[in-house]
Design an enzyme around this catalytic site. Structure first.
Site, mmCIF file in Angstrom:
data_model
loop_
_atom_site.group_PDB
_atom_site.id
_atom_site.type_symbol
_atom_site.label_atom_id
_atom_site.label_comp_id
_atom_site.label_asym_id
_atom_site.label_seq_id
_atom_site.Cartn_x
_atom_site.Cartn_y
_atom_site.Cartn_z
ATOM 1 C CG ASP A 234 -1.731 0.873 1.252
ATOM 2 O OD1 ASP A 234 -1.793 1.774 0.359
ATOM 3 O OD2 ASP A 234 -2.631 1.340 1.765
ATOM 4 N NE ARG A 237 1.026 0.752 5.824
ATOM 5 C CZ ARG A 237 2.268 0.137 6.616
ATOM 6 N NH1 ARG A 237 1.299 0.475 7.622
ATOM 7 N NH2 ARG A 237 3.203 0.036 5.700
ATOM 8 N N GLY A 261 3.644 -1.399 17.779
ATOM 9 C CA GLY A 261 3.404 -2.555 16.487
ATOM 10 C C GLY A 261 4.434 -2.566 15.213
ATOM 11 C CG ASP A 283 4.516 -6.194 15.856
ATOM 12 O OD1 ASP A 283 3.626 -6.074 14.996
ATOM 13 O OD2 ASP A 283 3.586 -7.672 16.229
ATOM 14 C CB SER A 285 2.214 -10.396 16.268
ATOM 15 O OG SER A 285 2.656 -11.108 14.736
ATOM 16 C CB ILE A 311 3.501 -0.757 23.585
ATOM 17 C CG1 ILE A 311 4.354 -0.408 23.599
ATOM 18 C CG2 ILE A 311 2.471 -0.562 23.473
ATOM 19 C CD1 ILE A 311 5.651 -0.289 23.368
ATOM 20 C CD GLU A 312 -1.460 -2.214 25.783
ATOM 21 O OE1 GLU A 312 -0.371 -3.128 24.889
ATOM 22 O OE2 GLU A 312 -2.430 -0.905 24.892
ATOM 23 C CD GLU A 327 -0.857 1.269 9.392
ATOM 24 O OE1 GLU A 327 -1.604 1.297 9.827
ATOM 25 O OE2 GLU A 327 -0.569 0.538 8.322
ATOM 26 C CD GLU A 336 -6.246 -3.972 12.933
ATOM 27 O OE1 GLU A 336 -4.897 -4.137 13.952
ATOM 28 O OE2 GLU A 336 -6.302 -4.012 12.243
ATOM 29 C CG HIS A 496 -4.237 -1.814 3.837
ATOM 30 N ND1 HIS A 496 -3.609 -0.573 4.064
ATOM 31 C CD2 HIS A 496 -4.432 -2.249 4.956
ATOM 32 C CE1 HIS A 496 -3.784 -0.853 4.683
ATOM 33 N NE2 HIS A 496 -3.788 -1.387 5.581
HETATM 34 N N1 SAH Z 1 4.994 -1.094 11.292
HETATM 35 C C1 SAH Z 1 4.449 -1.492 11.274
HETATM 36 C C2 SAH Z 1 2.974 -2.900 11.150
HETATM 37 C C3 SAH Z 1 2.147 -2.195 11.270
HETATM 38 S S1 SAH Z 1 0.189 -3.259 11.615
HETATM 39 C C4 SAH Z 1 4.441 -1.134 9.266
HETATM 40 O O1 SAH Z 1 3.965 -0.442 8.921
HETATM 41 O O2 SAH Z 1 3.882 -1.897 8.543
HETATM 42 C C5 SAH Z 1 -0.038 -3.134 13.368
HETATM 43 C C6 SAH Z 1 1.041 -3.908 14.520
HETATM 44 O O3 SAH Z 1 0.983 -3.553 15.762
HETATM 45 C C7 SAH Z 1 0.596 -5.293 14.370
HETATM 46 O O4 SAH Z 1 2.095 -6.296 13.256
HETATM 47 C C8 SAH Z 1 0.608 -6.407 15.281
HETATM 48 O O5 SAH Z 1 0.966 -7.774 15.781
HETATM 49 C C9 SAH Z 1 1.365 -5.094 16.063
HETATM 50 N N2 SAH Z 1 0.245 -4.904 17.598
HETATM 51 C C10 SAH Z 1 -1.015 -4.136 17.615
HETATM 52 N N3 SAH Z 1 -0.973 -3.898 19.296
HETATM 53 C C11 SAH Z 1 0.465 -4.044 19.581
HETATM 54 C C12 SAH Z 1 0.137 -4.036 20.971
HETATM 55 N N4 SAH Z 1 -0.409 -3.795 22.155
HETATM 56 N N5 SAH Z 1 1.868 -4.406 21.447
HETATM 57 C C13 SAH Z 1 2.150 -4.621 20.569
HETATM 58 N N6 SAH Z 1 2.575 -4.683 19.417
HETATM 59 C C14 SAH Z 1 1.493 -4.360 18.623
#
Ligand code: SAH
Length: 558
Positions: A234, A237, A261, A283, A285, A311-312, A327, A336, A496
């Site tokens: 995208d 973005r 994230g 992140d 994930s 992050i928390e 993002e 979300e 997207h």
């Molecule tokens: N910054 C990247 C991905 C954005 S998508 C880009 O711009 O391409 C958002 C990402 O945030 C995801 O990978 C998701 O796993 C992560 N995320 C969402 N909430 C989060 C949280 N509370 N703590 C850590 N990671 C988080």
């Protein structure tokens, strides 16, 4: 730990805030190795070894069991490795023989996060097993004992690398502690409730269970390549973030940046390339393992530190950051609910004069009329081969549809109904009710088929620059005048996010011809779903001015 606990702890000693959590460390000090001699117990018998590598070599030779190879075969992340070790130890404890591991499934249960051996030194050394060459610290000890009084450059570099590595291990271990704590907590609360579980308690547990599952589903969805590929491709973005960061290198030079994230780490790498002194990429994930490799492969490992966890919940290696980049935007902006996490990070880590990237967002609503869409996707179900299939219509009017809407299907003006200033917005304002809107029809239509929602994103280089941004400034206008901004609306290049389409249920509201110049007034509610805080209900109440036509409807994004 609650947020207020967290803050009161840290405010007592800001110097060390974020670096160490003394209270936590005290609770765990009995199992932390510190400087003591490590003693690693064999996976299959009582033999003990001074380091993890000799133990693994022993298991390979005596039991033909290669833990490292298994880890590679299954592409295990840190926590998976922990589970594998505990699974093996548990089986061995039960007297079962293990010759091979047939599938990841056998050790996927969270019960295997709990250590089987007290003080299991193997668990502390897992990072060594998974990512670094055998006993790297020995190199340094050797160099020093060879009598080199001054550390050579290469040794200094290695030391820095090892420090970074140590940071990483600490973080991973922190995440492991947390997972163990949570698993135990969950067990205890289940046990406490016992067989006489009251209906209320049972319901609470069920809700908590569902929330945990929703959370894990959410983060799992970000572990796959496809979603990151979509986001990276995208270009509207990704270019906007890149352009803002590269065009404002002066803002990033020498600064500490937090990427909330980080996904593949793309934004962190932009920041590092723009001259940031340090970037902390977080992140929750599994994508974080890929990000770590990507960062390393691009030679940015000395600037970017990748941390796994929410992050928390992770503890950052710095008390405050100069810039937060993230993002976080979802469909219709707030689906979300990731913004909640970004705002949490802002309140916890951003310096008072710090920068949010992006900094402002505006939400828009506009009328929608697309007779062909209604014929193809709504009226279609009224007679399929002569049969009524109206029941198939339920979701169409209940869910927000995510579609690329053509500009020709927006028959009126758009209204900016909600503007978010990322410096001042608070989480409680992200659920809102009765926000008014008015749109005017710019052409006559046979029927108002619904409403469309989208958002514009603005990247302002300073808090002061906001003065030139009006609440209804459009991204395209802003970009034309030299600013960095993008729209996800139908008048822009597709993104997207596409647009959220709220189809009016003509079966309930009826349908009516409307004339150019007529106005539609109404209110909008955004509400998080109770059982899944990442889901969103959007409610619209609308009325055509000067006539009785109108309606109320709620659409969901689940
Ligand atoms: N910054 C990247 C991905 C954005 S998508 C880009 O711009 O391409 C958002 C990402 O945030 C995801 O990978 C998701 O796993 C992560 N995320 C969402 N909430 C989060 C949280 N509370 N703590 C850590 N990671 C988080």
């Amino acid at each position: 730990m609650t947020r207020s606990d967290d803050e009161s702890d840290s405010s007592s000693n800001p110097e060390i805030e974020g670096l160490v959590d003394l209270e936590e460390d005290r609770r765990w000090e009995d199992i932390e190795p510190d400087d003591e001699l490590v003693c690693v117990t064999s996976l299959f018998d009582e033999a003990r070894f001074p380091d993890v590598h000799s133990m693994l070599q022993y298991c390979k030779e005596k039991y033909e069991f290669d833990l490292v190879q298994i880890g590679k075969n299954f592409d295990l992340g840190y926590l998976e490795f922990v589970k594998l070790v505990n699974y093996i130890r548990n089986e061995v404890k039960k007297g079962n023989k293990i010759f091979s591991i047939p599938s990841k499934r056998v050790f996927e249960d969270d019960q295997y996060l709990l250590p089987i051996l007290a003080d299991d030194a193997l668990l502390f050394s897992l990072d060594e097993v998974t990512s670094t060459p055998a006993n790297p610290s020995q190199d340094i000890i050797d160099n020093e004992t060879e009598g080199r009084g001054l550390l050579e450059d290469s040794t200094c570099e290695r030391l820095t690398e090892l420090h970074n590595e140590l940071d990483r291990v600490k973080q991973q271990f922190g995440a492991y502690r947390e997972a163990v704590d949570k698993t135990l907590e969950c067990r205890w609360s289940n046990q406490d409730s016992g067989p006489g579980l009251s209906e209320g308690n049972a319901q609470q547990l069920e809700t908590a269970d569902r929330l945990v599952k929703d959370e894990s589903h959410y983060f799992t969805s970000y572990s796959y390549n496809e979603i990151h590929e979509t986001m990276l491709k995208d270009t509207v973005r990704t270019d906007a973030y890149r352009d803002f960061i590269y065009d404002n290198k002066n803002l990033f030079k020498g600064k500490i940046v937090l990427d909330v994230g980080c996904g593949t780490g793309i934004l962190s790498m932009f920041c590092a390339k723009a001259g940031a002194a340090r970037v902390i990429a977080v992140d929750n994930s599994d994508i974080i393992d890929k990000a770590r490799e990507i960062v390393f492969d691009n030679g940015l490992g000395d600037i970017i530190t990748c941390l796994r966890g929410k992050i928390e919940e992770v503890s950052l290696p710095v008390p405050r950051v100069d810039i937060i980049v993230s993002e976080w935007m979802g469909y219709c902006l707030l689906y979300e609910a990731m913004l909640d996490s970004v705002l949490w990070a802002r309140d916890r880590y951003l310096k008072p004069e710090g920068l949010m990237v992006p900094s402002h967002i505006t939400l828009f609503v506009a009328p929608f009329a697309d007779p062909d869409y209604i014929t193809d996707h709504v009226a279609f179900w009224r007679s399929v081969y002569g049969f009524k299939m109206d029941s198939m219509l339920a979701q169409i009017h209940d869910d927000v549809l995510i579609r690329d809407v053509k500009l020709e299907h927006i028959p009126g003006s758009a209204h900016s109904f909600f503007a978010l200033d990322l410096y001042s917005i608070t989480t409680d304002r992200l659920s809102f009710t009765a926000i008014p809107f008015t749109v005017e029809l710019e052409e006559s239509i046979d029927s108002l088929d619904g409403f469309v929602i989208w958002f514009d994103t603005f990247f302002l280089p300073s808090r002061e620059a906001v003065q030139s941004l009006e609440s209804d400034t459009r991204a395209q206008k802003w970009a034309k005048s030299g600013g960095i901004a993008f729209t996800t609306g139908p008048a822009g290049q597709p993104t997207h996010w596409r647009q959220g389409v709220l189809l009016i249920d003509h079966g309930k509201a009826g349908s009516q011809q409307l004339e150019k110049g007529q106005t539609i007034e109404g209110t909008i509610d955004y509400k998080k779903r109770e059982e899944n805080q990442r889901a969103l209900d959007i409610k619209l109440d609308w009325k055509v001015k000067g006539c009785s036509y109108g309606g109320t409807q709620t659409w969901c994004m689940r």
